[in-house]
Design a protein around this motif. Structure first.
Motif, PDB file in Angstrom:
ATOM      1  N   SER A 257       0.805  -1.212   0.000  1.00  0.00           N
ATOM      2  CA  SER A 257       0.000   0.000   0.000  1.00  0.00           C
ATOM      3  C   SER A 257       0.844   1.271   0.000  1.00  0.00           C
ATOM      4  N   ARG A 258       2.167   1.153   0.237  1.00  0.00           N
ATOM      5  CA  ARG A 258       3.029   2.338   0.254  1.00  0.00           C
ATOM      6  C   ARG A 258       4.239   2.115  -0.652  1.00  0.00           C
ATOM      7  N   MET A 259       3.991   1.649  -1.851  1.00  0.00           N
ATOM      8  CA  MET A 259       5.066   1.298  -2.768  1.00  0.00           C
ATOM      9  C   MET A 259       5.843   2.527  -3.230  1.00  0.00           C
ATOM     10  N   LYS A 260       7.156   2.433  -3.163  1.00  0.00           N
ATOM     11  CA  LYS A 260       8.033   3.426  -3.778  1.00  0.00           C
ATOM     12  C   LYS A 260       9.154   2.659  -4.458  1.00  0.00           C
ATOM     13  N   PHE A 261       9.147   2.654  -5.775  1.00  0.00           N
ATOM     14  CA  PHE A 261      10.055   1.812  -6.537  1.00  0.00           C
ATOM     15  C   PHE A 261      11.418   2.475  -6.733  1.00  0.00           C
ATOM     16  N   GLN A 262      12.443   1.631  -6.774  1.00  0.00           N
ATOM     17  CA  GLN A 262      13.802   2.061  -7.080  1.00  0.00           C
ATOM     18  C   GLN A 262      14.255   1.411  -8.379  1.00  0.00           C
ATOM     19  N   LEU A 263      15.026   2.140  -9.162  1.00  0.00           N
ATOM     20  CA  LEU A 263      15.635   1.534 -10.340  1.00  0.00           C
ATOM     21  C   LEU A 263      16.648   0.482  -9.909  1.00  0.00           C
ATOM     22  N   ALA A 264      16.734  -0.590 -10.688  1.00  0.00           N
ATOM     23  CA  ALA A 264      17.725  -1.628 -10.405  1.00  0.00           C
ATOM     24  C   ALA A 264      19.134  -1.041 -10.451  1.00  0.00           C
ATOM     25  N   LYS A 265      19.978  -1.535  -9.555  1.00  0.00           N
ATOM     26  CA  LYS A 265      21.372  -1.072  -9.529  1.00  0.00           C
ATOM     27  C   LYS A 265      22.166  -1.649 -10.697  1.00  0.00           C
TER      28      LYS A 265
END
Length: 335
Positions: A257-265
């Motif tokens: 419910s609180r998704m914050k995505f990061q780009l893959a390293k």
């Protein structure tokens, strides 16, 4: 200590070498984008020019057919429940859903719309009776059809998520839609002018989650989403520049419910049209640029094969993992 280090390195080398993709079928004049792996024995594929195939021996042999009367249909997704029961979806015009309960000996049309505005992208099922189908926006809202009787009938949801201008979804592998659980939560992945996840809560309200993948052009955005091991992985890119590896994968670990995505390293080697969850924190992805694997929930990816495929999936019940692509190619992944 030195001997232990040597043993560890040998084990790592063995694991890397053990991850292989082996071609087991090819030669049919069809581009396969639909794949449903039911068990270690049963799987279905569907593709262009009306082609459908089923295996009952883990992929060693396949029973192919061109569905009579639908030789020009592009069956972009398939959802199967056994070697006898399956549902196939055709993108393009007319938009079609067909169902079989006798292993493909006959098919019944359960949905048809000849309006060119209808373009179907993918299906997902909460259980054997309750499923959803996603389509591109019509009149500013994404199309969502629901079945509660195993695909016999389909009806539009009452509450549909709104689309932005020039936003759509991709019917590249049938995995731009993922159902989450019995609470009727669902994830819809978009592309084009933007890249977003539309989180449907109980199919009654919609939340927006931004996805930091490349977007802005009709060929760009998120193409596939997978959930497992406490995380969520999204892949995509630009199918017209399939070797471009910039911003083609991102990940999230934690509360949905609180998704914050990061780009893959460490990115996959280029455009990816499908991702599937395997086990622990391991996901497999594939596309026309090749196939890649992550063992840390999507943070870092490693290429394992350079051949082009469109779709990959692990068995719903079992360990069989298959890939499929153009020219009737079907392959098996061994870990």
């Amino acid at each position: 200590m030195k001997s232990a280090l040597i043993i560890f390195c040998l084990l790592i080398t063995h694991c890397l070498q053990a991850q292989t993709i082996t071609l087991i079928e090819q030669g049919k004049s069809t581009s396969i984008r639909g794949l449903s792996v039911v068990s270690d024995k049963v799987a279905w594929v569907s593709g262009s020019k009306g082609h459908v195939a089923v295996t009952t021996d883990g992929g060693h042999t396949w029973a192919w057919q061109q569905v009579k009367g639908f030789e020009q249909s592009d069956f972009r997704d398939v959802e199967a429940f056994s070697d006898k029961e399956a549902i196939i979806m055709s993108s393009g015009t007319p938009a079609l859903i067909l169902r079989t309960v006798n292993g493909g000996a006959s098919w019944n049309i359960t949905f048809q719309n000849n309006d060119k505005a209808y373009f179907l992208d993918g299906m997902g099922f909460f259980d054997a009776k309750h499923g959803l189908l996603m389509g591109d926006p019509i009149n500013g809202k994404f199309l969502l059809l629901e079945t509660t009787d195993s695909g016999r009938t389909w009806n539009a949801l009452k509450t549909l998520p709104e689309a932005l201008a020039n936003e759509a979804a991709f019917a590249a592998s049938g995995t731009s839609l993922r159902v989450l659980n019995s609470r009727n939560n669902v994830l819809l992945l978009t592309g084009g002018s933007t890249s977003r996840i539309l989180l449907g809560v109980g199919l009654k309200s919609w939340n927006t989650i931004e996805v930091p993948l490349i977007h802005g052009q009709p060929s760009q955005g998120g193409f596939s989403i997978a959930v497992g091991g406490g995380g969520t992985v999204v892949v995509g890119g630009d199918y017209q520049q399939n070797k471009k590896a910039d911003s083609v994968a991102c990940y999230y670990s934690g509360n949905e419910s609180r998704m914050k995505f990061q780009l893959a390293k460490q990115m996959p080697g280029g455009y990816q049209s499908c991702v599937t969850y395997l086990f622990d924190h391991t996901f497999l992805s594939t596309g026309t640029s090749g196939s890649n694997i992550t063992n840390d929930g999507g943070a870092t990816w490693r290429p394992i094969d350079t051949a082009s495929y469109n779709v990959c999936e692990k068995a719903k019940s079992g360990n069989l993992i298959l890939l499929a692509g153009d020219k009737g190619k079907i392959a098996i992944f061994k870990n």
